[in-house]
Write an enzyme that holds these catalytic residues in place. Structure first.
Site, PDB file in Angstrom:
ATOM      1  N   GLU A 204       0.828  -1.203   0.000  1.00  0.00           N
ATOM      2  CA  GLU A 204       0.000   0.000   0.000  1.00  0.00           C
ATOM      3  C   GLU A 204       0.863   1.253   0.000  1.00  0.00           C
ATOM      4  O   GLU A 204       0.551   2.237  -0.684  1.00  0.00           O
ATOM      5  CB  GLU A 204      -0.945   0.014   1.211  1.00  0.00           C
ATOM      6  CG  GLU A 204      -1.944  -1.134   1.223  1.00  0.00           C
ATOM      7  CD  GLU A 204      -1.478  -2.358   1.998  1.00  0.00           C
ATOM      8  OE1 GLU A 204      -2.346  -3.092   2.503  1.00  0.00           O
ATOM      9  OE2 GLU A 204      -0.250  -2.595   2.098  1.00  0.00           O
TER      10      GLU A 204
ATOM     11  N   CYS B 110      -0.935   0.783   7.270  1.00  0.00           N
ATOM     12  CA  CYS B 110      -1.471   0.917   5.914  1.00  0.00           C
ATOM     13  C   CYS B 110      -2.911   1.402   5.935  1.00  0.00           C
ATOM     14  O   CYS B 110      -3.314   2.182   5.078  1.00  0.00           O
ATOM     15  CB  CYS B 110      -1.338  -0.395   5.151  1.00  0.00           C
ATOM     16  SG  CYS B 110       0.385  -0.797   4.815  1.00  0.00           S
TER      17      CYS B 110
END
Length: 151
Positions: free
Chosen positions: A60, A93
């Protein structure tokens, strides 16, 4: 193009994320190799990432750095639940996706790891639409050893 959910588009993006995850399979240490594809608010791909060799950076993070501000209002396709916390104290994330203004997350499977699990809940609590299960069978196979190592 618009970013209204489309099963066909969602499947293509998740298949791409799975392909990315397979690139570093077995090269990420104790972390699983995750794939992430980001689209903008109009549904165009603006970022892609895979967990780095050795386990960092997370997929991510890579995709968000590539996308920059273009990710705002878009969708993140991830092969494993975005982490709730990071073991080394970096931003999780799930927090990075929230800060980037992601409107929707399509996630293949939940992460049973006690530090990572809860990212989906954090995203939903922030008002982000989260869908789980697209690509589930492929992800479960991809993460079989990882899941066995923590269960």
């Amino acid at each position: 193009m618009n970013n209204r959910p489309s099963r066909r588009r969602d499947r293509r993006r998740m298949n791409r994320a799975l392909g990315l995850a397979r690139l570093n399979q077995g090269l990420t240490g104790v972390n699983p190799s995750v794939g992430c594809v980001l689209t903008d608010a109009d549904g165009h791909v603006v970022g892609e990432g895979v967990t780095g060799i050795g386990g960092r950076p997370h997929a991510e993070e890579v995709a968000l750095q590539q996308a920059g501000d273009r990710a705002r209002g878009g969708t993140a396709y991830v092969t494993l639940e975005p982490c709730r916390e990071r073991s080394q104290g970096n931003k999780s994330c799930s927090l990075l996706l929230r800060e980037a203004g992601i409107a929707r997350v399509v996630c293949a499977v939940e992460d049973p790891h006690p530090v990572a699990n809860g990212g989906i809940r954090a995203l939903r609590d922030a008002g982000i639409d989260v869908q789980i299960g697209l690509g589930q069978r492929s992800s479960q196979q991809l993460y079989k050893k990882f899941f066995q190592s923590i269960l």
